[in-house]
Design a protein around this motif. Structure first.
Motif, PDB file in Angstrom:
ATOM      1  N   GLN A  39       1.017  -1.019  -0.086  1.00 10.33           N
ATOM      2  CA  GLN A  39      -0.153  -0.074  -0.088  1.00 10.33           C
ATOM      3  C   GLN A  39       1.053   1.353  -0.070  1.00 10.33           C
TER       4      GLN A  39
ATOM      5  N   VAL B 204      -1.170  -1.207  -6.494  1.00 13.19           N
ATOM      6  CA  VAL B 204      -1.421   0.098  -5.954  1.00 13.19           C
ATOM      7  C   VAL B 204      -2.055   1.027  -6.751  1.00 13.19           C
TER       8      VAL B 204
ATOM      9  N   THR C   4      -3.615   4.760  -6.159  1.00  8.55           N
ATOM     10  CA  THR C   4      -3.778   5.971  -5.039  1.00  8.55           C
ATOM     11  C   THR C   4      -3.585   7.370  -5.688  1.00  8.55           C
TER      12      THR C   4
END
Length: 799
Positions: free
Chosen positions: A55, A229, A231
């Motif tokens: 993350q 990931v 984001t």
């Protein structure tokens, strides 16, 4: 669990007194298969080659005087332990970054002919909702299309288009390690060095809120569900730190909107994972699916609002990578496309109400099909036609563009049905508070307590129907004719057998000649009620139902009783085995219209009348409380297609009514959602196959924990349906109840039929001589009941 701050700051020089418990905590770091190790500097971390999950959290963005942009991010595993070594990976599989500014909406150049182009005018000054503009954009030309089976005219609007993008080629050259789990990504070019396209304003303005996006997959063979990931980070360029929620643009949250129907499980086959299995984050999607981006082969908008609207309307054809065709014409949407707040949930996101502001592609995504042949291709050219949109123009500009006179703008029309329905529900809400069955007098007495009631229900012109449904025992030794263990009365029908006595807001109903002996009350019996009320979308108030057929503004709303109740004090009501709120999440509150439409598609062979003509399927109160199942019983097919008014008999079962076309509620719902249901038996044409956006084996999409114990299933009667290879009516097979449920999805019977039969199950047994299954014979629940070692929850991977 050790906090992220502690993990990132921990050094070897911490005293031994503190060291012991902190190491112990670190040893509990979970599912990585390896505890955090001390690096050379003493920082606790885990090598990226050993990490089982990733993350990333973007923490700060820097834009220098030359407009060079870099951002810092912390990379960790799912437990917050720093992940080291990303900058040392020789060839990162996926590493991309994007940057966009929030400002005035950029217009897409729609593919028009030269004559039309002269009439195009911009109305950007009326768009109050800011939009994302990417600094990285491309001019794209139509390419070759792989599919030659497309209908003629699919490419009539093809032409050059703009497309927002990200950079994904820089990879290792753009990234550096700057601390324990800390990395810096530096864009390959300054902001003013990316392609400058006429028509897209990419000028940097420090006053605009900006957003950066990161996508990362370190190795091509890594587990997508835990290692991919996506984001984003919204920031104020003057400080480089996070922007306040009220200053950015987040119209919805995927958890509240998308994932109510779709799955957020990236390991599922039907996951929302796009673009070569790289992208799933909605707020990252909108950075490329901007208001000005289009598909060059078809000319359609790929803006997020237009794309989502048209996909859910089954009206979207777009060409993807290498000319691949993505055709959504077969998609089925189980909700109401006019109900904006199916997805745009009030207060669900900081800018949830921004959907009220009109945008050219957003509005045209639904209204374009109503445009005349002379239309110039713009929102202005369509919506400024006063004759085409008289209701909106009656409110002047605020009929579309929100202002102080009408802060809702065009949403006042889109939400009119929902608004008046909510008002009617509040006004006519009621509860069933008592039920008495008198078999000697053949009467049923029920008490309905309304929140407010100013006149008798049978004198209220806004009440179209007030249904009362009594559901008795569907497994009687001698079943009454015509499915008679289920009784339906319209309490406002002026029947001589129905008496209504009102005292204030309490109505006592007495039904004579109720036929209560047919109910066969033993252990279970349930009473349901629902009022159908008319309202006016223009006023938001209750209205006379006499205008229902003549005035388009009059709508019919359903207001079920707060809950069903037992028919008598010595029986129990139906036990709900499905969470109705989970049904509503996809199907919305006003599902009865689509239920009615589904029933009206089937005609009886005798006179062409529809099922709904007699059975009024709108009496169903919810999808989970047993009101549907009270009609869709295990033996419902016996009552269908019979030669004499639904006289029961196996000989009446049509050859297409196999287990995957059964009308029993469990098998019906399962086969629909698993898309194993056959489509035969509809007059005129076959029913379209249904698409289901979640995993068919995800029982939790409908069932709560504890609802899958199967403890009462084996005690039910068997299911009699047509044999799988039947060609004539009456060629029937028998399935024991648990086997029937499983067979509605698992139709590869050869792999498990013998196993089921060895534990008392009956599978596809020739039923021409009658049923052989005795209720209670199955023992499937012993091993497969929820919570058991081989429970259905375990077998379906729910634990």
């Amino acid at each position: 669990m050790m906090s992220k701050l502690l993990i990132r700051k921990y050094k070897k020089w911490i005293t031994p007194l503190v060291l012991v418990p902190m190491v112990a905590l670190t040893a509990c770091s979970g599912d990585d298969g390896k505890n955090g190790d001390d690096g050379e500097s003493g920082d606790i971390n885990i090598a990226i080659s050993s990490a089982k999950s990733l993350q990333a959290e973007i923490e700060k963005v820097t834009i220098d005087e030359s407009l060079q942009v870099s951002f810092e991010f912390y990379l960790s595993n799912a437990n917050g332990v720093a992940v080291s070594g990303l900058a040392d990976v020789a060839s990162i599989s996926t590493l991309g970054a994007g940057i966009a500014k929030l400002g005035v909406q950029q217009r897409r150049v729609r593919p028009l002919n030269e004559a039309d182009s002269a009439t195009v005018v911009t109305t950007a000054e009326t768009d109050l909702s800011p939009q994302w503009t990417s600094y990285i954009n491309n001019v794209v030309e139509p390419g070759d299309v792989a599919d030659n089976d497309l209908e003629e005219g699919w490419d009539k609007h093809k032409g050059t288009q703009w497309q927002a993008s990200i950079e994904s080629d820089c990879k290792e050259a753009c990234i550096e390690a700057i601390g324990n789990g800390l990395y810096r990504y530096t864009f390959s070019q300054p902001l003013d060095s990316y392609s400058n396209i006429d028509g897209i304003n990419t000028e940097y303005n420090v006053e605009n809120i900006h957003r950066v996006y990161l996508e990362l997959m370190p190795f091509s063979d890594a587990d997508i569900s835990t290692m991919l990931v996506n984001t984003t980070f919204d920031f104020d360029p003057t400080t480089g730190v996070s922007a306040s929620a009220e200053d950015t643009r987040v119209l919805l949250t995927a958890e509240q909107s998308c994932y109510r129907c779709h799955t957020n499980d990236l390991s599922a086959d039907n996951r929302l994972l796009m673009h070569g299995n790289k992208r799933f984050d909605y707020e990252g999607c909108v950075m490329c699916h901007t208001s000005y981006s289009g598909d060059p082969e078809t000319g359609v908008s790929i803006g997020m609002a237009s794309l989502v609207h048209k996909i859910h309307k089954s009206d979207y054809l777009v060409i993807g990578y290498n000319g691949s065709v993505h055709d959504y014409s077969d998609l089925t949407y189980p909700g109401d496309m006019h109900q904006c707040q199916q997805c745009h949930i009030e207060d669900g996101a900081p800018q949830a109400n921004f959907y009220q502001y009109p945008g050219q592609e957003t509005c045209l995504s639904c209204h374009e099909k109503y445009a005349p042949d002379t239309w110039n291709g713009t929102a202005v050219g369509l919506f400024h036609d006063r004759d085409a949109f008289p209701d909106a123009w009656a409110m002047s500009c605020s009929g579309c563009h929100p202002d102080s006179h009408n802060p809702l703008g065009s949403a006042i029309f889109h939400n009119a049905t929902v608004s008046v329905t909510d008002s009617l529900i509040e006004q006519y809400q009621f509860a069933l508070t008592d039920s008495v069955v008198d078999e000697a007098q053949d009467t049923l007495t029920a008490t309905l307590t309304f929140n407010q009631l100013s006149t008798n229900p049978d004198a209220d012109p806004a009440i179209d129907n007030l249904w009362l449904v009594a559901s008795g025992n569907p497994q009687q030794d001698v079943m009454p004719e015509n499915n008679g263990q289920r009784k339906v009365w319209d309490l406002v029908s002026s029947s001589e057998d129905i008496t209504l006595i009102r005292e204030s807001s309490v109505v006592t109903v007495t039904i004579n000649n109720a036929g209560v002996a047919d109910l066969g009350l033993n252990t279970t019996g349930t009473l349901y009620a629902k009022v159908m009320v008319c309202g006016d979308k223009l006023t938001g108030l209750a209205a006379s139902c006499e205008a229902l057929e003549t005035e388009s503004s009059i709508v019919l709303a359903e207001v079920p009783a707060d809950a069903a109740i037992p028919l008598t004090t010595n029986v129990e009501l139906y036990t709900e085995l499905v969470n109705n709120q989970k049904c509503i999440a996809c199907h919305d509150e006003q599902f009865h219209q689509r239920v009615n439409e589904a029933h009206s598609k089937i005609s009886t062979p005798a006179n062409g009348a529809t099922c709904g003509a007699c059975h009024s399927p709108q009496v169903a109160t919810t999808l989970a409380d047993g009101s549907c199942q009270s009609c869709h019983t295990n033996d419902m097919v016996k009552y269908m297609n019979a030669t004499r008014k639904h006289t029961p008999g196996d000989a009446s079962i049509k050859s297409f009514r196999t287990i995957n076309n059964s009308l029993g509620y469990r098998e019906l719902v399962h086969s629909l959602h698993a898309n194993t249901r056959t489509t035969k038996g509809y007059t005129g044409s076959e029913r379209e196959a249904m698409t289901y956006p979640a995993s068919a084996n995800d029982c939790r999409a409908c069932h709560d924990e504890g609802q899958l114990q199967m403890d009462t299933l084996a005690a039910q009667d068997s299911v009699i349906v047509a044999a799988r290879d039947a060609t004539l009516s009456g060629q029937v097979s028998e399935y024991s109840p648990t086997v029937a449920v499983c067979a509605s999805c698992h139709n590869t019977e050869a792999s498990w039929a013998a196993h089921a039969e060895s534990f008392g199950g009956v599978f596809q047994q020739d039923a021409s001589s009658g049923a052989i299954y005795q209720p209670g014979d199955e023992s499937c629940q012993t091993c497969h009941g929820e919570g058991k070692s081989l429970g259905i929850d375990v077998m379906h991977g729910l634990n």
